[in-house]
Design a protein around this motif. Structure first.
Motif, mmCIF file in Angstrom:
data_model
loop_
_atom_site.group_PDB
_atom_site.id
_atom_site.type_symbol
_atom_site.label_atom_id
_atom_site.label_comp_id
_atom_site.label_asym_id
_atom_site.label_seq_id
_atom_site.Cartn_x
_atom_site.Cartn_y
_atom_site.Cartn_z
ATOM 1 N N ARG A 97 95.971 -2.963 10.335
ATOM 2 C CA ARG A 97 95.536 -2.575 9.010
ATOM 3 C C ARG A 97 95.949 -1.926 7.553
ATOM 4 N NH1 ARG A 97 94.013 -6.883 11.298
ATOM 5 N NH2 ARG A 97 93.329 -8.610 10.971
ATOM 6 N N VAL A 98 95.381 -0.638 8.253
ATOM 7 C CA VAL A 98 95.448 0.494 6.865
ATOM 8 C C VAL A 98 97.231 0.797 7.021
ATOM 9 C CG1 VAL A 98 95.271 2.849 6.897
ATOM 10 C CG2 VAL A 98 93.721 1.477 7.808
ATOM 11 N N VAL A 99 97.417 0.769 8.185
ATOM 12 C CA VAL A 99 99.674 0.587 8.921
ATOM 13 C C VAL A 99 100.362 0.451 7.371
ATOM 14 C CG1 VAL A 99 101.653 1.474 9.848
ATOM 15 C CG2 VAL A 99 99.289 2.330 10.748
ATOM 16 N N ALA A 100 100.001 -1.141 7.893
ATOM 17 C CA ALA A 100 100.439 -2.149 7.279
ATOM 18 C C ALA A 100 100.267 -1.987 5.732
ATOM 19 C CB ALA A 100 100.023 -3.534 7.847
ATOM 20 N N PHE A 101 98.732 -1.113 5.308
ATOM 21 C CA PHE A 101 98.964 -1.288 3.882
ATOM 22 C C PHE A 101 99.688 -0.391 3.261
ATOM 23 C CE2 PHE A 101 96.170 0.019 -0.035
ATOM 24 C CZ PHE A 101 96.180 -0.993 -0.387
ATOM 25 N N LEU A 102 99.656 0.557 3.750
ATOM 26 C CA LEU A 102 100.601 2.010 3.386
ATOM 27 C C LEU A 102 102.033 1.897 3.644
ATOM 28 C CD1 LEU A 102 99.069 5.146 5.310
ATOM 29 C CD2 LEU A 102 98.580 4.166 2.909
ATOM 30 N N ALA A 103 101.982 0.368 4.139
ATOM 31 C CA ALA A 103 103.916 0.564 4.428
ATOM 32 C C ALA A 103 104.571 -0.590 3.217
ATOM 33 C CB ALA A 103 104.075 -0.214 5.799
ATOM 34 N N LEU A 104 103.391 -1.532 2.792
ATOM 35 C CA LEU A 104 104.199 -2.473 1.812
ATOM 36 C C LEU A 104 103.053 -2.154 0.615
ATOM 37 C CD1 LEU A 104 102.174 -5.407 3.627
ATOM 38 C CD2 LEU A 104 104.562 -5.366 2.858
ATOM 39 N N ARG A 105 102.106 -1.334 0.096
ATOM 40 C CA ARG A 105 101.580 -0.282 -1.018
ATOM 41 C C ARG A 105 102.177 0.840 -1.546
ATOM 42 N NH1 ARG A 105 96.783 -3.814 -2.639
ATOM 43 N NH2 ARG A 105 98.461 -6.061 -1.672
ATOM 44 N N GLY A 106 103.070 1.664 -0.342
ATOM 45 C CA GLY A 106 102.935 2.777 -0.884
ATOM 46 C C GLY A 106 101.859 3.642 -0.389
ATOM 47 N N TRP A 115 97.258 -12.851 10.222
ATOM 48 C CA TRP A 115 95.996 -12.386 9.618
ATOM 49 C C TRP A 115 95.591 -13.258 8.314
ATOM 50 C CZ3 TRP A 115 97.447 -5.940 8.788
ATOM 51 C CH2 TRP A 115 97.762 -5.427 10.622
ATOM 52 N N GLU A 116 94.507 -13.254 8.293
ATOM 53 C CA GLU A 116 93.851 -13.703 7.260
ATOM 54 C C GLU A 116 93.014 -12.764 5.810
ATOM 55 O OE1 GLU A 116 90.594 -16.228 9.327
ATOM 56 O OE2 GLU A 116 92.457 -17.535 10.506
ATOM 57 N N ASP A 117 93.215 -11.747 5.707
ATOM 58 C CA ASP A 117 93.535 -10.482 5.164
ATOM 59 C C ASP A 117 93.516 -10.428 3.465
ATOM 60 O OD1 ASP A 117 94.061 -9.576 7.780
ATOM 61 O OD2 ASP A 117 93.191 -8.022 6.795
ATOM 62 N N GLU A 118 92.639 -10.474 2.565
ATOM 63 C CA GLU A 118 92.866 -11.423 1.799
ATOM 64 C C GLU A 118 93.757 -10.403 1.253
ATOM 65 O OE1 GLU A 118 90.513 -12.787 -1.972
ATOM 66 O OE2 GLU A 118 89.403 -11.691 -1.187
ATOM 67 N N TRP A 119 94.157 -9.351 0.790
ATOM 68 C CA TRP A 119 94.868 -8.319 0.170
ATOM 69 C C TRP A 119 96.786 -8.700 0.505
ATOM 70 C CZ3 TRP A 119 98.174 -5.629 2.711
ATOM 71 C CH2 TRP A 119 98.429 -5.271 4.021
#
Length: 239
Positions: free
Chosen positions: A34-43, A133-137
């Motif tokens: 989830r941390v890796v995906a967040f950084l990939a999508l949001r920079g 994934w069901e993450d709200e973000w």
């Protein structure tokens, strides 16, 4: 020990989470994914912001500790995957990310700069963003990528039809319609390709499908733009 060449690694986010290199998959725990995906999508992201996003119910100290552990696990599995500074984190720009590639190709297409010279790659970048994934973000990112893909498929269909590449144009148009059956512009993209190819009968069939779907699901009729397109095709047959 030789330095890891991160350019050989691909991060898949469309359809599933998968990090793959020349030697196969790199396995990451769920929290690290989830941390890796967040950084990939949001920079790049500040540490506090990232910790608060994933561990909102814990105190700041514990949340930051959890984040440090996640980053350590990520870089242990693949050295250099997450770049760190005292207050911020980034995903290594050398890792190939399918969602980033799709965005770049989409922007090029919508701006008229491409990728009509090689549309196959864009057509192949399909799938919902991390559907399990069901993450709200993720809600905003899912909608952003979906709408971008649908817009670019419609534009690609029109570009290819103008070039006479009707088969690929229809593939793009149908992919857009499949992505959102209630999207009138996607139905219109299919109709336009049929009209460009001189298939008035198929254009009529596509219009009747649009008419039925919008009427059944939304209680609406197609817009004047769509109706006029089919009316012109009908007149061409009569004449």
């Amino acid at each position: 020990m030789p330095e890891t060449d991160l350019r050989a690694f691909r991060l898949t986010l469309l359809g599933m989470f998968r990090l793959t290199g020349l030697q196969g998959d790199v396995r990451l725990p769920g929290s690290v994914q989830r941390v890796v995906a967040f950084l990939a999508l949001r920079g790049g992201s500040g540490r506090s912001r990232l910790a608060g996003a994933f561990w909102p119910d814990q105190g700041e100290g514990q949340a930051l500790s959890n984040l440090r552990t996640a980053v350590w696990r990520a870089n242990r599995a693949l050295p250099g995957l997450v770049l760190t500074e005292p207050r911020a984190l980034w995903l290594s720009p050398e890792v190939q990310v399918d969602a980033q590639r799709m965005t770049a190709l989409a922007h090029a297409t919508l701006s008229g700069a491409g990728p009509s010279r090689d549309p196959i790659e864009l057509l192949g970048l399909d799938g919902e963003l991390l559907p399990d994934w069901e993450d709200e973000w993720l809600v905003v990112d899912r909608e952003r990528l979906l709408q971008l893909r649908l817009h670019v498929l419609e534009a690609l269909a029109e570009q290819l039809a103008v070039q006479g590449a009707y088969g690929l144009a229809m593939e793009a148009a149908i992919a857009a319609r499949r992505g959102d059956e209630l999207r009138e512009s996607a139905h219109r993209a299919v109709i336009k390709v049929h009209v460009a190819e001189g298939n008035a009968g198929l254009a009529e069939q596509a219009y009747q499908r649009c008419l039925a779907v919008l009427g059944r699901e939304l209680g609406m009729r197609p817009s004047a733009e769509t109706s006029a397109l089919v009316a012109a095709a009908r007149r061409s047959v009569v004449n």
